[in-house]
Each structure stands twice: as structure tokens, then as C-alpha cells.
Write a protein that holds these residues in place. Structure first.
Motif, PDB file in Angstrom:
ATOM      1  N   GLY A  67       0.814  -1.215   0.000  1.00  0.00           N
ATOM      2  CA  GLY A  67       0.000   0.000   0.000  1.00  0.00           C
ATOM      3  C   GLY A  67       0.845   1.261   0.000  1.00  0.00           C
ATOM      4  N   ILE A  70       2.364   1.618  -3.546  1.00  0.00           N
ATOM      5  CA  ILE A  70       1.358   2.056  -4.523  1.00  0.00           C
ATOM      6  C   ILE A  70       1.003   3.523  -4.298  1.00  0.00           C
ATOM      7  CG2 ILE A  70      -1.050   1.764  -5.276  1.00  0.00           C
ATOM      8  CD1 ILE A  70      -0.668  -1.268  -4.703  1.00  0.00           C
ATOM      9  N   TRP A  71       0.751   3.896  -3.044  1.00  0.00           N
ATOM     10  CA  TRP A  71       0.408   5.288  -2.743  1.00  0.00           C
ATOM     11  C   TRP A  71       1.552   6.217  -3.138  1.00  0.00           C
ATOM     12  CZ3 TRP A  71       2.613   9.202  -0.046  1.00  0.00           C
ATOM     13  CH2 TRP A  71       1.850  10.357   0.079  1.00  0.00           C
ATOM     14  N   GLY A 105      -3.652   2.489  -2.540  1.00  0.00           N
ATOM     15  CA  GLY A 105      -2.577   2.391  -1.554  1.00  0.00           C
ATOM     16  C   GLY A 105      -3.105   2.518  -0.131  1.00  0.00           C
TER      17      GLY A 105
END
Length: 170
Positions: A67, A70-71, A105
Motif C-alpha cells: 500500500g 502504490i500510494w 494504496g
């Protein structure tokens, strides 16, 4: 869209920089915290033991790391801020894998946090979070994007998932 959000940074910018994001993420995080407190501390139900503790914690750690990555890519490495201020639809990079990497994310981070409590009552909350994301995004940001980008956004929606990253479709 009107003047719902006042976080525009450039004259002529058609979309807010943050959209519904902070409200959505904080709301879901609050819901998750309430469920954690109720299931793990108040009613003490669904708590797993033995090897399940470690399975859930390892899965949680992986989800949190995924997460964050991705964020970070969506928020800090994608150039999305420039696309928003220049009124351009972002469809490349991580945005070719998922339409909302910052929400994705945050969702993965919250899934990971849920797993850290090794409580099976947290599992349905993952699906509930996804439903909330879907309903809110369809009725806010997706409508805004459709108003601004029209058919380009419709085509993009057909190729790329809303919150679950997937290999880009040609």
C-alpha cells in the motif's frame, strides 16, 4: 462540481487537487478503528490464535508495504499534480494499472492494519471498504472526470480497474 472543494492551485484548473480523498480515507479509517475496538477489545470476538496470528501479521505487513509503495508511486512519482493543474487525464505509469492508486494504496494499508489484529471479523470489512470506495468514487470523482474528459475517460474506465491494480489491457 461547483465550489465543493477550494483546493485549486491554478487559474482555469477544472478539478480539485484532493477531491473527496481526505474525507473518504478518514471516514473509512474511522469505521475500521471502531470495528477493531468493538471486536478486539469490547466484545473480544473473532480473535485468532496460534499460527494464524503470524499468518495474519505477515499478510498485514505485506499489504501495508504494498500500500505504501502504490500510494507513493501514485502520489509522489506519477506527475499527477501537474496533470490536474493542466487539466490532462492521467492514464500512463501506475495509472495504466489502476485508476486510483492513492486510494488503492490507502486501502491496502488499511487492509494490512486490519490483519495486524488477527481477527476474522475484520475480513468482511475489506469488502465493505471496497463497496464504500466504489459508491463514493462513482458518485463524485468519476462524475467530475466524465464531465471534464468525456469519452476519453469512458474509454479509460473500460481499460483500467477503479481500485484493484491489474495488468494494463491493450
Amino acid at each position: 462540481m461547483g465550489n465543493t472543494f477550494k483546493n485549486y492551485s491554478k487559474e482555469g484548473q477544472k478539478l480539485p487537487m484532493f477531491g473527496i480523498g481526505p474525507y473518504l480515507i478518514y471516514g473509512i479509517a474511522f469505521l475500521k478503528a471502531v470495528v477493531i475496538v468493538l471486536t478486539s477489545y469490547v466484545f473480544k470476538v473473532g480473535i485468532l490464535e496460534n499460527i494464524w496470528v503470524w499468518i495474519f501479521r505477515i499478510a498485514g505487513g505485506i499489504a501495508i508495504i504494498l500500500g505504501i509503495v502504490i500510494w507513493f508511486i501514485g502520489a509522489m512519482r506519477s506527475g499527477m499534480d501537474e496533470n490536474i493543474t493542466d487539466n490532462k487525464l492521467k492514464t500512463d505509469g501506475i495509472y495504466s494499472w489502476v485508476r486510483n492508486p492513492m486510494y488503492t494504496g490507502c486501502w491496502f494499508i488499511m487492509i494490512g492494519i486490519s490483519f495486524m489484529w488477527h481477527n476474522y471479523w475484520m475480513l468482511p470489512i475489506i469488502l465493505i471498504d471496497w463497496v464504500i470506495f466504489t459508491i463514493v468514487l462513482k458518485n463524485t470523482e468519476e462524475k467530475w472526470l466524465l464531465d471534464v474528459y468525456g469519452q476519453d475517460y469512458e474509454d479509460y474506465k473500460k481499460r483500467v480497474n477503479r481500485c484493484i491494480p491489474w495488468i494494463p489491457k491493450e
